[in-house]
Structures are given as C-alpha cells and as structure tokens.
Scaffold this active site. Structure first.
Site, short mmCIF file in Angstrom:
data_model
loop_
_atom_site.label_atom_id
_atom_site.label_comp_id
_atom_site.label_asym_id
_atom_site.label_seq_id
_atom_site.Cartn_x
_atom_site.Cartn_y
_atom_site.Cartn_z
N LYS A 56 5.43 62.14 20.53
CA LYS A 56 5.13 63.52 20.91
C LYS A 56 3.63 63.77 20.90
O LYS A 56 3.08 64.41 21.82
CB LYS A 56 5.83 64.49 19.96
N CYS A 74 5.15 66.09 15.24
CA CYS A 74 6.05 66.00 14.08
C CYS A 74 7.48 65.78 14.56
O CYS A 74 7.87 66.26 15.63
CB CYS A 74 6.02 67.29 13.25
N ASP A 75 8.25 65.09 13.73
CA ASP A 75 9.68 64.97 14.01
C ASP A 75 10.41 64.70 12.70
O ASP A 75 9.88 64.02 11.81
CB ASP A 75 9.97 63.83 14.99
N SER A 76 11.59 65.26 12.59
CA SER A 76 12.38 65.12 11.36
C SER A 76 13.69 64.40 11.62
O SER A 76 14.34 64.63 12.65
CB SER A 76 12.67 66.50 10.75
N GLY A 111 8.17 62.86 10.05
CA GLY A 111 7.03 62.08 10.50
C GLY A 111 5.93 62.99 11.02
O GLY A 111 6.21 64.02 11.64
#
Length: 213
Positions: A56, A74-76, A111
C-alpha cells in the site's frame, strides 16, 4: 513542513492520527490484497501484515501527489490457531470466526511501512529526505469474552465486523467483547503511534515535527 500521507482507507487509522494531533492527508491505494498475497505465497500472519502495508505504501509513493512527502501504509491481520484472518466480508464467514474466537485469544498483527519520498538533495532549502523505505509490525494479544449466539448475531447484523481484520473492532461495538489486550491497544485499532514514531526516527524525522499547532 514535512508532509505525511496515510495510504489507507481506514477511518479508524485516520482518527488515531487526528487524536494524536499528527498532521496528515489520506491517499487510498488501489492494491488488490488477495492478489498480493497470492503472488508472494505468504501465509504467516505477521509477514502478511507487513507485506500488505508495504504494498500500500509503495503504491501511493509512486503517485505524483506523494512527491516530497512521507507515505505510511498499514494493514492488519488477525491470527487464530496460527491461521491469518483478514476481513470476512460475508456474514456467515464472520459468524463462524467469531464463534471460534469466543472465550479464547488470538494475536492482531498490524504492519506499518514508511516510504520517504523527499528529495535526498533538495535545492529549495527544504529538509533532505533519507531515502528510507522501512517497516515494522506491532502485535498484541486479544482476549475475548464468552459470547452468546444472540450477541454474535446482533453484532453481525450491525455490519461492523464484516469489513475489519479478524471480524472485530476494539474502538466501537466490538470493544464490549474484548476482556484484555496484551500489547499496544492502538495496534489493535490499526495503527501504533509509537511504532510510527520509531519509523519516522529512522527517516530522521521527529514525530513532534508533525504535530498540528
């Protein structure tokens, strides 16, 4: 002034930055998360969160509006029984997951990836960029209450768990079902501000420089 771009469509992440008084703008990437994971064949939840955050951030960093800015992706990903769980999208999928999570605990991995798009040799007197492209994962254990079927059905009926990693939130209705968090609770929301501080420091930027006046 140093600019920060949030490469995420998440209202919760933008809210966290606002509440921390961190000036930013939002540019949503067009990253196909499933395609990225399939391409690299990563199944580890920790690594998946970092991979998607990087994808991203780098997608937005390549856009003209990112020139001269810092870009944060960001990514979860929620881990239960060693398996990654992203957004369920479907009510039946969410119901099955929440029933398995009930009375148990898992780990939420968020992340973070920062790309410094500032010129490393500026000619206009602005701050020089570091050229950094760096990431980190903030993980926290999440302990769930024992939920009744009526509570699960009512929660799913709100639509809230369908579009969030792991099928739950901590900062909205889902918070009623979380008994304890081991680790940074902001990572569970979707953006660890303390992790952001460390990444910014690696790019020679103080987080205080991004505070709104």
């Amino acid at each position: 002034m140093t600019r920060l771009i949030l490469a995420s469509a998440s209202p919760a992440r933008a809210k966290l930055l606002r509440e921390a008084h961190i000036a930013h703008t939002t540019v949503v990437s067009d990253v196909d998360e499933d395609a990225v994971v399939a391409r690299y064949g990563i199944s580890d939840p920790h690594d998946t969160a970092l991979l998607l955050a990087r994808a991203k951030a780098e997608a937005v960093a390549a856009l003209p509006e990112a020139e001269g800015a810092l870009v944060l992706g960001c990514d979860s990903v929620f881990e239960l029984d060693g398996q990654p769980h992203g957004k369920p999208h479907d009510a039946d999928v969410a119901r099955e997951r929440i029933r398995r999570m009930s009375g148990r605990h898992g780990v939420l991995h968020t992340g973070h990836w920062l790309v410094d798009c500032r010129d490393t040799e500026p000619k206009d007197g602005s701050d020089a960029g570091s050229g950094a492209t760096i990431g980190a994962v903030a993980s926290a254990g999440v302990y769930f209450a024992q939920l009744t079927d009526a509570e699960i059905d009512a929660y799913i009926a709100t639509g809230e768990p369908l579009q969030v990693a792991g099928s739950f939130t901590i900062d909205s209705r889902g918070g009623a079902f979380i008994e304890r968090v081991d680790g940074d609770p902001l990572a569970v929301v979707g953006l660890s501000v303390s992790t952001l501080r460390k990444l910014l420091a690696s790019a020679h930027v103080s987080i205080t420089d991004l505070w709104e006046q």
